[in-house]
Write a protein that holds these residues in place. Structure first.
Motif: not given
Ligand SMILES: Nc1ncnc2c1ncn2[C@@H]1O[C@H](COP(=O)(O)OP(=O)(O)OP(=O)(O)O)[C@@H](O)[C@H]1O
Ligand SMILES: [Mg+2]
Length: 504
Positions: A55-74
């Protein structure tokens, strides 16, 4: 600009994170500290798309974010250099650098020349001095770590996450990496820096967050408002007091009877293209340091004593009286143990249970009667080592791969101690181990020496080398330049000696 709020993460019954909050801004170096098993790697994997939070939330530049994979995040600018290496040993440096990138960049296959040109920039920045056309499996561990870092930098990340990037680096390489981190900060990159080397942290970080048991106990404190002692307290909690009183246990004056026959004897030993004429007599109970950079010959000597490398000339007598082992099986039978720096490739079976890893060598290689050790005693041994080295584990039957990096290192160490060796070869034995456990492991190394084992020790951590060894032989480009005695040992002196070959 990138934040993780109230992150929890469960692995089965293990609560790795229990509501951790962490943020990093552009141009900030934010250090993440914590004892082995505190949840650092778990948190950075979640930040970098390698794990999903429970549980919990990630925000990148204020927008909720969920990366699919390390490659996606990269691809979206968040790059992770993970604690364990993820290289393909058989492929050369160039291919490893571009491996994940080629297909996703959408370009037509990049030519080798194109790859090389793009790589040159990053390579220069990191000061990599090795051949990118060599299989990375042949590179030293520190060099492999630099290849991983170079790979992350090639994607021009906005957020760069480094999970214990300096654990296998020499002092020079570390200094250079810290320089690169500073220059990235100037260019507005946000950096998350996980490390057990508090000196490096205090040198480079702007802010520090400390995790303990999956919770934040010190939140984004400006580094100027924190002392090393307070950081250790934060990391270890109540256990800190014990470390403070017993930390880097004062070097006990141990009298080593050198009139005795030497237990380990190397007379004028040469190894083709690696070592010339090394002579060394080590006595029972001695901890002899072998100091030297990559290519100095230290690794070759250790490998030779473990039966992996053949001497070309000279004479070797092992503590048991035997000759230089031909092959690993013979080395183990002759009472030689080797804790390698690279726990992932050569040290542990990550998918196998902790208990099995610990009993593996002692049961398979030493027993010729074919007896299989029953589970009960195997678990008992694992539990003995758990208590002695404070391995944080849920059960002896959990796979080693489910342990945190520092705890894996302790299991690797236990596995070789379990064989009761007469010659112990240690290559960076405390790599990735936290400040508390480091002191304990050093204590264990001393006590096995006191039991009459000859210990040959090398490490990228020269401070530890100076604290632990009875004397140190300095290797430089295949020659032994001389020896530093107990009273002459200092981190500074060792650094000077290994880099210049001159003893002061
Ligand atoms: N895949 C997994 N399965 C089960 N448990 C896990 C897994 N990964 C991590 N854990 C557990 O989660 C906890 C936190 O581990 P983590 O690797 O985040 O620690 P760490 O702070 O990075 O420690 P270290 O300094 O030793 O690297 C530990 O108890 C570990 O055993
Ligand atoms: Mg970790």
């Amino acid at each position: 600009m990138y934040s993780a709020r109230d992150i929890t993460k469960r692995y089965g019954g293990v609560q790795a994170l229990a509501g951790a909050t962490f943020e990093v801004d552009p141009g900030e170096v934010h250090a993440l500290l914590g004892a082995n098993g505190a949840g650092k790697s778990t948190l950075v994997k979640i930040l970098a798309g390698g794990e999903r939070p429970t549980s919990g939330t990630l925000r990148l530049d204020g927008a909720p974010t969920a990366f699919k994979s390390v490659e996606d995040a990269a691809r979206r600018g968040v790059a992770l250099v993970s604690q364990e290496l993820n290289l393909f040993p058989a492929l050369d440096g160039l291919h490893n650098l571009f491996l994940m990138r080629e297909p996703v960049s959408g370009h037509v296959a990049i030519s080798r020349r194109g790859m090389r040109e793009r790589a040159q920039r990053v390579v220069r920045q990191l000061g990599l001095a090795f051949d990118l056309e060599r299989p990375v499996g042949e590179l030293a561990l520190g060099e492999q770590q630099l290849v991983e870092i170079a790979r992350a930098l090639l994607g021009d990340p906005r957020i760069l996450i480094l999970d214990e990037p300096t654990s296998a680096l020499s002092a020079d390489e570390t200094a250079r990496l810290l320089g690169v981190i500073r220059s990235l900060r100037e260019h507005g990159v946000g950096i998350v820096f996980v490390s057990h080397f508090l000196e490096d942290v205090f040198e480079v970080a702007d802010a520090v967050t400390i995790l303990r048991g999956g919770r934040v106990v010190v939140a984004r404190r400006p580094v100027g408002e924190l002392t090393v002692a307070a950081a250790v307290d934060g990391m270890l909690g109540e256990a800190a007091a014990a470390v403070r009183s017993g930390a880097s246990p004062p070097q006990v004056e141990r009298t080593i009877d050198r009139r005795d026959e030497a237990a380990l004897r190397l007379a004028d030993v040469s190894i083709r293209r690696k070592v010339r004429g090394v002579t060394l007599d080590a006595h029972p109970g001695e901890i002899v340091g072998l100091a030297g950079l990559e290519g100095s010959g230290v690794q070759a000597i250790l490998r030779m004593l473990f039966g992996v490398e053949r001497p070309m000339g000279g004479r070797v007598v092992l503590p048991g009286g035997g000759p230089c082992p031909r092959g690993i099986a013979e080395a183990i039978r002759a009472g030689v143990a080797f804790v390698p720096a690279d726990r992932k490739q050569t040290g542990l079976h990550l998918e196998k249970p902790i208990a099995e890893n610990i009993s593996l060598v002692s049961s398979c290689a030493l027993r010729r009667d074919g007896l299989v050790i029953r589970n009960g005693p195997m678990a008992q041994r694992a539990e003995t080592w758990r208590d002695r080295l404070r391995v944080a584990m849920a059960s002896p039957w959990a796979p080693v791969g489910a342990l945190s990096g520092g705890n894996q290192q302790k299991v690797l160490f236990a596995k070789w101690l379990e064989t009761g060796p007469s010659l112990m070869l240690l290559d960076d034995p405390t790599r990735g181990v936290d400040v508390g456990a480091k002191a304990e492991m050093q204590g264990v190394i001393r006590s096995i020496a006191e039991g009459g084992t000859v210990v040959l020790y090398t490490s990228s951590d020269l401070q530890e080398m100076a604290a632990l060894c009875d004397r140190v032989l300095v290797f430089y480009q295949g020659d032994v330049m001389g020896e530093l005695g107990r009273d002459e040992l200092s981190e500074h002196g060792l650094l000077q000696a290994v880099t210049t070959g001159e003893l002061v």
